[in-house]
Enzyme design. Structure first.
Site, short mmCIF file in Angstrom:
data_model
loop_
_atom_site.label_atom_id
_atom_site.label_comp_id
_atom_site.label_asym_id
_atom_site.label_seq_id
_atom_site.Cartn_x
_atom_site.Cartn_y
_atom_site.Cartn_z
N ASP A 204 22.47 37.45 102.39
CA ASP A 204 21.38 37.74 101.47
C ASP A 204 21.44 39.20 101.06
O ASP A 204 20.46 39.94 101.14
CB ASP A 204 20.04 37.42 102.13
CG ASP A 204 18.87 37.44 101.15
OD1 ASP A 204 19.08 37.16 99.96
OD2 ASP A 204 17.74 37.74 101.59
N ASP A 221 18.41 43.57 107.88
CA ASP A 221 17.98 42.19 107.74
C ASP A 221 19.13 41.20 107.61
O ASP A 221 19.41 40.67 106.53
CB ASP A 221 17.02 42.05 106.56
CG ASP A 221 16.27 40.71 106.59
OD1 ASP A 221 16.42 39.98 107.60
OD2 ASP A 221 15.56 40.41 105.63
#
Length: 330
Positions: A204, A221
């Site tokens: 992502d 993340d």
């Protein structure tokens, strides 16, 4: 028990956040800021010594413990090689911390700004960064995390949307036929690319997950880390029209190939992956629509106008899928 854990996550209070952190030996000073995260609950927590950390409370049932630990081990592997990623803190030998109701990871709080995607210098440095990561990625595989494919990012979210009545009745036929055709076109893109290699990816890697400082970027993340083609971690850096994207691609790959080879056949997958991301994103919102945080954060979702605009975006994407892939002049 499952319902209890879900309620605990949905009703997570500031006091519970602070009390949970203090159970692991940290003294909080009361400062607490909810960060821009919806899949999990993520907070910046102030400590009594003036420092702060980031606490991630994992959404129940999304990942197994093994899958979370595999993400942690991957980022630790990268950090051990001095690749600038933000790995979870090790607290008494553990990175996945548990209370009765929650699974938690703690991170050093790092600041930064988004990269400038119009800067060749930034793009080339991002390429070097991802090249270093992917060089490590290729040395192993994920055993517990999924692979990005047309089923998980296309057919499954499409069926969830259709089976749960999200599409207004007058748009069902248009959405059904359009997504069916798009997924056939995605399959053709994969056929043209041939048998490309799947590696461990961030999964992502959009600009908001890159924190840029004067010393360069670091990445945060890895929650969506999965097996995917290498280009999955590169295409979101390519902004603008086709000419702009071609220039950006050349800059990214100039840096990337200093550390890692790039298979140019993967350029056939850029628009296929963008298409899957569009379908998956709306499926993700639909699957989380019973979470009150999503209704507050995405008030525009699940309206007539929302689905009309989504179908328009998908039609525009259908036209792009028929274009020739970007050309790399490297």
């Amino acid at each position: 028990m499952i319902k209890l854990l879900d309620n605990a996550f949905a009703n997570l209070s500031p006091d519970e956040v602070l009390n949970s952190i203090e159970r692991f030996g940290f003294q909080c000073d009361g400062r607490l800021l909810a960060l821009n995260s919806y899949e999990n609950r993520v907070y910046r927590v102030g400590l009594a010594d003036g420092q702060s950390l980031v606490a991630k409370f994992y959404r129940p049932h999304r990942w197994t413990d093994d899958a979370i630990l595999e993400e942690h081990q991957f980022t630790e592997e990268l950090a051990d090689l001095e690749i600038p990623v933000v790995a979870p803190m090790n607290v008494d030998g553990q990175t996945l911390l548990k209370t009765e109701a929650h699974r938690i990871a703690l991170f050093i709080n790092r600041g930064g700004r988004a990269p400038d995607l119009e800067s060749d210098e930034h793009l080339e440095q991002l390429g070097r960064f991802m090249g270093r990561i992917h060089r490590v990625s290729q040395s192993g595989v994920f055993a517990f995390r999924p692979t990005l494919d047309s089923n998980s990012f296309g057919y499954e979210p499409r069926e969830f949307i259709l089976q749960n009545g999200f599409i207004p009745a007058d748009l069902v036929d248009a959405y059904t036929s359009l997504t069916e055709q798009l997924l056939k076109e995605v399959a053709l893109c994969y056929e043209r690319a041939g048998e490309v290699r799947m590696i461990r990816t961030h999964g992502d890697c959009h600009p908001s997950n890159i924190l840029w400082t004067d010393d360069g970027p670091h990445i945060v993340d890895f929650d969506d880390a999965r097996m995917a083609p290498a280009v999955q971690d590169l295409w979101m850096f390519l902004a603008g029209d086709r000419a702009d994207q071609t220039v950006a691609l050349d800059a990214v790959l100039a840096g990337y190939t200093e550390f890692c080879d790039f298979d140019a056949r993967e350029l056939h997958l850029i628009e296929a992956l963008r298409t899957l991301r569009l379908i998956h994103y709306f499926g993700w919102l639909a699957k989380r629509w019973d979470d009150p945080a999503f209704k507050l954060a995405f008030p525009w979702f699940n309206t007539q106008r929302c689905w009309e605009d989504h179908i328009l975006s998908l039609r525009e994407q259908a036209a792009v899928l028929h274009e020739e892939p970007l050309v790399w002049y490297g």
